[in-house]
Design a protein around this motif. Structure first.
Motif, PDB file in Angstrom:
ATOM      1  N   PHE A   1       0.829  -1.207   0.000  1.00 11.48           N
ATOM      2  CA  PHE A   1       0.000   0.000   0.000  1.00 11.48           C
ATOM      3  C   PHE A   1       0.860   1.252   0.000  1.00 11.48           C
ATOM      4  CE2 PHE A   1      -3.377  -2.846   0.881  1.00 11.48           C
ATOM      5  CZ  PHE A   1      -4.530  -2.185   0.486  1.00 11.48           C
ATOM      6  N   ASP A   2       0.431   2.229  -0.796  1.00 13.45           N
ATOM      7  CA  ASP A   2       1.032   3.559  -0.819  1.00 13.45           C
ATOM      8  C   ASP A   2       0.291   4.378   0.225  1.00 13.45           C
ATOM      9  OD1 ASP A   2       1.673   6.219  -1.283  1.00 13.45           O
ATOM     10  OD2 ASP A   2       1.473   6.077  -3.456  1.00 13.45           O
ATOM     11  N   GLU A   3       0.958   4.659   1.350  1.00 17.96           N
ATOM     12  CA  GLU A   3       0.345   5.412   2.444  1.00 17.96           C
ATOM     13  C   GLU A   3       0.878   6.843   2.505  1.00 17.96           C
ATOM     14  OE1 GLU A   3       0.870   3.100   6.039  1.00 17.96           O
ATOM     15  OE2 GLU A   3      -0.748   1.741   5.468  1.00 17.96           O
ATOM     16  N   SER A   4       1.473   7.316   1.402  1.00 20.67           N
ATOM     17  CA  SER A   4       2.097   8.640   1.400  1.00 20.67           C
ATOM     18  C   SER A   4       1.100   9.762   1.688  1.00 20.67           C
ATOM     19  CB  SER A   4       2.826   8.899   0.081  1.00 20.67           C
ATOM     20  OG  SER A   4       1.931   8.839  -1.011  1.00 20.67           O
ATOM     21  N   SER A   5      -0.165   9.577   1.356  1.00 13.99           N
ATOM     22  CA  SER A   5      -1.166  10.612   1.629  1.00 13.99           C
ATOM     23  C   SER A   5      -1.411  10.790   3.132  1.00 13.99           C
ATOM     24  CB  SER A   5      -2.491  10.276   0.937  1.00 13.99           C
ATOM     25  OG  SER A   5      -3.018   9.060   1.435  1.00 13.99           O
ATOM     26  N   LEU A   6      -1.089   9.752   3.920  1.00 12.21           N
ATOM     27  CA  LEU A   6      -1.276   9.827   5.376  1.00 12.21           C
ATOM     28  C   LEU A   6       0.018  10.142   6.111  1.00 12.21           C
ATOM     29  CD1 LEU A   6      -3.530   6.705   6.019  1.00 12.21           C
ATOM     30  CD2 LEU A   6      -4.244   9.054   5.660  1.00 12.21           C
ATOM     31  N   THR A   7       1.111   9.525   5.647  1.00 14.15           N
ATOM     32  CA  THR A   7       2.362   9.604   6.401  1.00 14.15           C
ATOM     33  C   THR A   7       3.436  10.453   5.729  1.00 14.15           C
ATOM     34  OG1 THR A   7       3.294   7.648   5.316  1.00 14.15           O
ATOM     35  CG2 THR A   7       1.953   7.277   7.309  1.00 14.15           C
ATOM     36  N   GLY A   8       3.316  10.685   4.437  1.00 15.88           N
ATOM     37  CA  GLY A   8       4.354  11.386   3.695  1.00 15.88           C
ATOM     38  C   GLY A   8       5.488  10.471   3.268  1.00 15.88           C
ATOM     39  N   GLU A   9       5.466   9.241   3.723  1.00 13.71           N
ATOM     40  CA  GLU A   9       6.503   8.255   3.386  1.00 13.71           C
ATOM     41  C   GLU A   9       6.325   7.801   1.947  1.00 13.71           C
ATOM     42  OE1 GLU A   9       9.550   6.032   3.138  1.00 13.71           O
ATOM     43  OE2 GLU A   9       9.226   6.882   5.136  1.00 13.71           O
ATOM     44  N   SER A  10       7.414   7.847   1.161  1.00 14.08           N
ATOM     45  CA  SER A  10       7.304   7.503  -0.257  1.00 14.08           C
ATOM     46  C   SER A  10       7.425   6.007  -0.528  1.00 14.08           C
ATOM     47  CB  SER A  10       8.373   8.249  -1.057  1.00 14.08           C
ATOM     48  OG  SER A  10       9.664   7.877  -0.605  1.00 14.08           O
ATOM     49  N   ARG A  11       7.902   5.233   0.428  1.00 13.33           N
ATOM     50  CA  ARG A  11       8.046   3.788   0.222  1.00 13.33           C
ATOM     51  C   ARG A  11       6.708   3.081   0.407  1.00 13.33           C
ATOM     52  NH1 ARG A  11      13.496   3.215   3.636  1.00 13.33           N
ATOM     53  NH2 ARG A  11      14.895   3.982   2.018  1.00 13.33           N
ATOM     54  N   LEU A  12       6.531   2.006  -0.361  1.00  8.52           N
ATOM     55  CA  LEU A  12       5.330   1.190  -0.207  1.00  8.52           C
ATOM     56  C   LEU A  12       5.406   0.417   1.109  1.00  8.52           C
ATOM     57  CD1 LEU A  12       4.934  -0.191  -3.830  1.00  8.52           C
ATOM     58  CD2 LEU A  12       3.757   1.733  -2.777  1.00  8.52           C
ATOM     59  N   VAL A  13       4.246   0.201   1.729  1.00  7.21           N
ATOM     60  CA  VAL A  13       4.166  -0.505   3.000  1.00  7.21           C
ATOM     61  C   VAL A  13       3.627  -1.909   2.755  1.00  7.21           C
ATOM     62  CG1 VAL A  13       3.127  -0.494   5.303  1.00  7.21           C
ATOM     63  CG2 VAL A  13       3.751   1.669   4.208  1.00  7.21           C
ATOM     64  N   LYS A  14       4.409  -2.924   3.185  1.00  6.39           N
ATOM     65  CA  LYS A  14       3.959  -4.315   3.068  1.00  6.39           C
ATOM     66  C   LYS A  14       2.918  -4.591   4.139  1.00  6.39           C
ATOM     67  CE  LYS A  14       8.034  -6.505   1.142  1.00  6.39           C
ATOM     68  NZ  LYS A  14       9.057  -7.547   1.351  1.00  6.39           N
ATOM     69  N   LYS A  15       1.869  -5.305   3.744  1.00  7.35           N
ATOM     70  CA  LYS A  15       0.796  -5.669   4.674  1.00  7.35           C
ATOM     71  C   LYS A  15       0.509  -7.158   4.524  1.00  7.35           C
ATOM     72  CE  LYS A  15      -0.583  -1.347   5.783  1.00  7.35           C
ATOM     73  NZ  LYS A  15      -0.966  -0.820   7.061  1.00  7.35           N
TER      74      LYS A  15
END
Length: 73
Positions: A30-44
């Protein structure tokens, strides 16, 4: 509605905050950059939370809705 299971396609955003109940692959991304600003994808993995406003960049997933409307992230 809370408790419903929805399918989130690659490139789509979950319609509400929820919990991953099925992943059509090893893990979700998941791309959570809209919430966290982090540009890396988050594994779930199954059982983890996903949030409205994020983007599914991995395989198709099923999400059980945990919160809607003003109760979402």
């Amino acid at each position: 509605e809370v408790g419903d299971v929805v399918r989130v396609q690659h490139g789509a955003s979950p319609p509400a905050d929820g919990t991953l109940v099925a992943i059509m692959g090893e893990h979700a991304l998941f791309d959570e950059s809209s919430l966290t600003g982090e540009s890396r994808l988050v594994k779930k993995v199954t059982g983890e939370n996903v949030f409205v406003g994020t983007i599914n960049r991995g395989p198709v997933v099923d999400v059980k809705v945990d919160a809607i409307g003003g109760q979402t992230m």
